[in-house]
Scaffold this active site. Structure first.
Site, PDB file in Angstrom:
ATOM      1  N   GLY A   1       0.578  -1.230  -0.054  1.00  0.00           N
ATOM      2  CA  GLY A   1      -0.246   0.102  -0.060  1.00  0.00           C
ATOM      3  C   GLY A   1       0.565   0.801  -0.171  1.00  0.00           C
TER       4      GLY A   1
ATOM      5  N   GLU B   1      -8.968  -0.527  30.105  1.00  0.00           N
ATOM      6  CA  GLU B   1      -8.156   1.044  29.152  1.00  0.00           C
ATOM      7  C   GLU B   1      -8.092   2.237  30.028  1.00  0.00           C
ATOM      8  OE1 GLU B   1      -8.170   1.298  26.215  1.00  0.00           O
ATOM      9  OE2 GLU B   1      -9.148  -0.678  26.039  1.00  0.00           O
TER      10      GLU B   1
HETATM   11  P1  ADP Z   1       1.378  -1.040  -3.883  1.00  0.00           P
HETATM   12  O1  ADP Z   1       1.465  -1.164  -5.154  1.00  0.00           O
HETATM   13  O2  ADP Z   1       2.812  -1.174  -2.636  1.00  0.00           O
HETATM   14  O3  ADP Z   1       0.980  -2.544  -2.274  1.00  0.00           O
HETATM   15  P2  ADP Z   1      -0.819   0.085  -4.550  1.00  0.00           P
HETATM   16  O4  ADP Z   1       0.335   1.478  -5.547  1.00  0.00           O
HETATM   17  O5  ADP Z   1      -1.099  -0.661  -5.038  1.00  0.00           O
HETATM   18  O6  ADP Z   1       0.488  -0.413  -3.188  1.00  0.00           O
HETATM   19  O7  ADP Z   1      -1.304   1.493  -3.343  1.00  0.00           O
HETATM   20  C1  ADP Z   1      -3.659   1.399  -3.224  1.00  0.00           C
HETATM   21  C2  ADP Z   1      -3.221   2.516  -3.388  1.00  0.00           C
HETATM   22  O8  ADP Z   1      -3.245   3.470  -2.165  1.00  0.00           O
HETATM   23  C3  ADP Z   1      -3.072   3.513  -4.613  1.00  0.00           C
HETATM   24  O9  ADP Z   1      -4.663   2.582  -6.052  1.00  0.00           O
HETATM   25  C4  ADP Z   1      -3.368   4.750  -3.711  1.00  0.00           C
HETATM   26  O10 ADP Z   1      -5.217   5.207  -3.911  1.00  0.00           O
HETATM   27  C5  ADP Z   1      -3.033   4.749  -2.569  1.00  0.00           C
HETATM   28  N1  ADP Z   1      -1.737   4.977  -2.728  1.00  0.00           N
HETATM   29  C6  ADP Z   1      -0.585   4.149  -2.060  1.00  0.00           C
HETATM   30  N2  ADP Z   1       0.382   5.425  -1.915  1.00  0.00           N
HETATM   31  C7  ADP Z   1      -0.008   6.505  -2.561  1.00  0.00           C
HETATM   32  C8  ADP Z   1       0.631   7.062  -2.275  1.00  0.00           C
HETATM   33  N3  ADP Z   1       2.236   7.491  -2.726  1.00  0.00           N
HETATM   34  N4  ADP Z   1       0.141   8.490  -2.806  1.00  0.00           N
HETATM   35  C9  ADP Z   1      -0.863   8.928  -3.098  1.00  0.00           C
HETATM   36  N5  ADP Z   1      -1.924   7.995  -3.064  1.00  0.00           N
HETATM   37  C10 ADP Z   1      -1.550   6.302  -2.404  1.00  0.00           C
END
Ligand code: ADP
Length: 501
Positions: free
Chosen positions: A111, A335
């Site tokens: 992500g 908590e």
């Molecule tokens: P990874 O391939 O590293 O697991 P992704 O590129 O699939 O992550 O990211 C998943 C989603 O998270 C993207 O579609 C976007 O909406 C959001 N996201 C992740 N990193 C960023 C970033 N640096 N800037 C903007 N959106 C991001």
């Protein structure tokens, strides 16, 4: 064409045989079994017997993602662009006789935008783009994985030719699934797939048209076979890490663009409260906040919607689980234990104590924002461990005995105690885990935790009256605000030893 002729000829042949009074039953059963196997194989491999897939699964719909749409990751973007320039500036590369780059490896937690980077790379270089994930290559039929690798290369070339592009990018997510270290024993299906990938990469030539570049992503670089990382293969490694505060703010800005934000929404403050969130989680916060605003029939997305969204992404959705009175009391005590220690360690840290069930938790302490931090001293770690232990200790003192509710807290405390040992901050001195007995580490971790448990007990007992009063409020109202809690703590100045003194 051959198929159509067969479709026509087979029924005629069967009818003819029936006419001759031949028993066609066994043939029919045999044919049905063959057809079944063929159907399964072609579904699994996505390749028809003719050798060409009709519709490739690797071709992804064209996206318009640019590097500007990726928040933060400045260094990673710069490094990737540098690598991509090798694809664009062909004349210069050949002038200097530079070996072209064939593979770029993006490493980092899920992500963080690795897929986005690959897509942006395709747009930046005007390349054809195909994508696959490591797990798509894992099949029980030997050879299917290798066939898929061939398909990937074929697809990207065809696509580039069709679109008149002179380069193509292949993105493979979760490369560790196929690129894991080969054990050298049994010939596994993975080995064939990996070998095929290596062969294809070695076959990429400097003057090929279209020029192919592979971009792979993984969270486990340590698991990759060294053959993949050799020069001439994936020899450019780019770290795509969790975003820092500034990057989180940028990501928020990107995802809130065009959404009806209320005036009171400060993106910087939200970025501050979301330490440790990935880009995907930040996107989720914006989306959830918008959903809360819609449920509220609010014209704009307000700061309270964002607060709920942060809680939801961190802890999970509010649940309807109705805790019993007894459970509620125990959770409240637990908590409050966390909250009192948290205030001693970092005054002003408690924003709210809540008894609302969320995700797996029956209650939680919402903390005020913390600075992003990457280094911890021994004292800081010990204090964090005490905050974790506070819940279980409070249950012990005020309820009698612990409960399963402390399991996660203990896991965190154990991880931090191990961190103390591994960073050479324990009595064992500087150690390498493979040179000392596991029991020694275990004993030291236990000693650290026992000492901190004792200290946590001492601190909590100092606040007996506050505990009783705040418990009353929490049970009645189900929330206790940080300011009220702090004023109660101030009223009762404890005597005697406190943390760190
Ligand atoms: P990874 O391939 O590293 O697991 P992704 O590129 O699939 O992550 O990211 C998943 C989603 O998270 C993207 O579609 C976007 O909406 C959001 N996201 C992740 N990193 C960023 C970033 N640096 N800037 C903007 N959106 C991001």
């Amino acid at each position: 064409m051959v198929k159509e002729i067969l479709y026509g000829a087979v029924p005629v042949l069967i009818l003819f045989l029936v006419f001759l009074k031949v028993n066609v039953g066994p043939f029919l059963v045999f044919a049905a079994v063959l057809a079944g196997i063929y159907f399964l194989m072609s579904r699994q491999s996505g390749v028809s017997m003719g050798g060409r897939s009709k519709r490739s699964k690797h071709v992804v719909p064209k996206t318009n993602i640019q590097f500007a749409d990726i928040g933060g990751q400045e260094r990673a973007k710069r490094e990737l662009k540098e690598a991509l320039d090798f694809l664009i500036k062909k004349e210069k590369i050949s002038h200097y006789g530079i070996r072209p780059i064939k593979g770029v490896l993006l490493t980092g937690p899920p992500g963080t935008g690795k897929t986005l980077m690959a897509k942006a790379a395709a747009n930046y270089t005007n390349s054809a783009f195909v994508a696959a994930s490591g797990s798509q290559f894992v099949e029980m039929y030997v050879g299917v994985g290798a066939q898929r690798v061939r398909d990937l290369f074929r697809d990207v070339k065809q696509m580039a030719e069709k679109n008149g592009q002179d380069s193509g990018i292949i993105f493979i997510d979760e490369i560790e699934v196929i690129g894991g270290k080969r054990d050298g024993q049994q010939q596994r299906e993975y080995d064939q797939t990996l070998n095929q990938l290596l062969t294809e990469m070695d076959g990429i030539g400097a003057s090929d048209t279209p020029r192919i570049l592979l971009i792979a992503a993984t969270n486990r670089k340590d698991m990759l076979d060294p053959a993949l990382l050799r020069p001439g293969r994936f020899d450019r490694h780019i770290v795509v890490d969790l975003p820092d505060k500034k990057a989180r703010e940028q990501i928020l800005r990107i995802h809130t663009a065009g959404k009806p934000l209320a005036d009171d929404v400060g993106l910087e403050k939200i970025a501050q409260e979301t330490f440790g969130f990935s880009g995907a989680q930040m996107e989720s916060v914006v989306n959830e906040a918008a959903i809360y605003a819609m449920r509220d029939h609010s014209e704009t997305i307000e700061i309270r919607h964002f607060a709920l969204a942060v809680d939801k992404v961190m802890m999970g959705e509010q649940t309807d689980r109705e805790a019993t009175v007894e459970e509620k009391r125990r959770v409240a005590i637990h908590e409050l234990g966390h909250a009192i220690i948290s205030e001693q360690v970092r005054p002003g840290s408690v924003s709210q104590v809540t008894l609302t069930p969320r995700g797996q938790a029956l209650g939680y302490v919402r903390q005020n924002p913390m600075e992003d931090r990457y280094l911890y001293t021994k004292e800081a770690l010990e204090q964090q461990i005490m905050v974790c232990l506070g819940g279980a200790v409070a249950e012990e003192i005020y309820y009698g005995g612990r409960s399963t509710g402390s399991k996660n807290d203990f896991e965190q405390a154990l991880t931090m105690a191990q961190e103390i040992v591994q960073s050479g901050m324990s009595r064992l001195g500087i150690v390498h885990l493979s040179y000392i007995a596991k029991s020694q580490v275990h004993d030291e971790v236990n000693r650290i935790l026992e000492e901190l448990l004792e200290q946590t007990r001492r601190v909590l007992r100092q606040f007996d009256p506050v505990f009783v009063n705040s418990l009353q409020i929490l049970l009645e109202k189900e929330v206790l605000g940080g300011d009220l809690f702090r004023s109660m703590l101030r009223e009762q100045q404890p005597t005697g030893e406190l943390i760190g003194s």
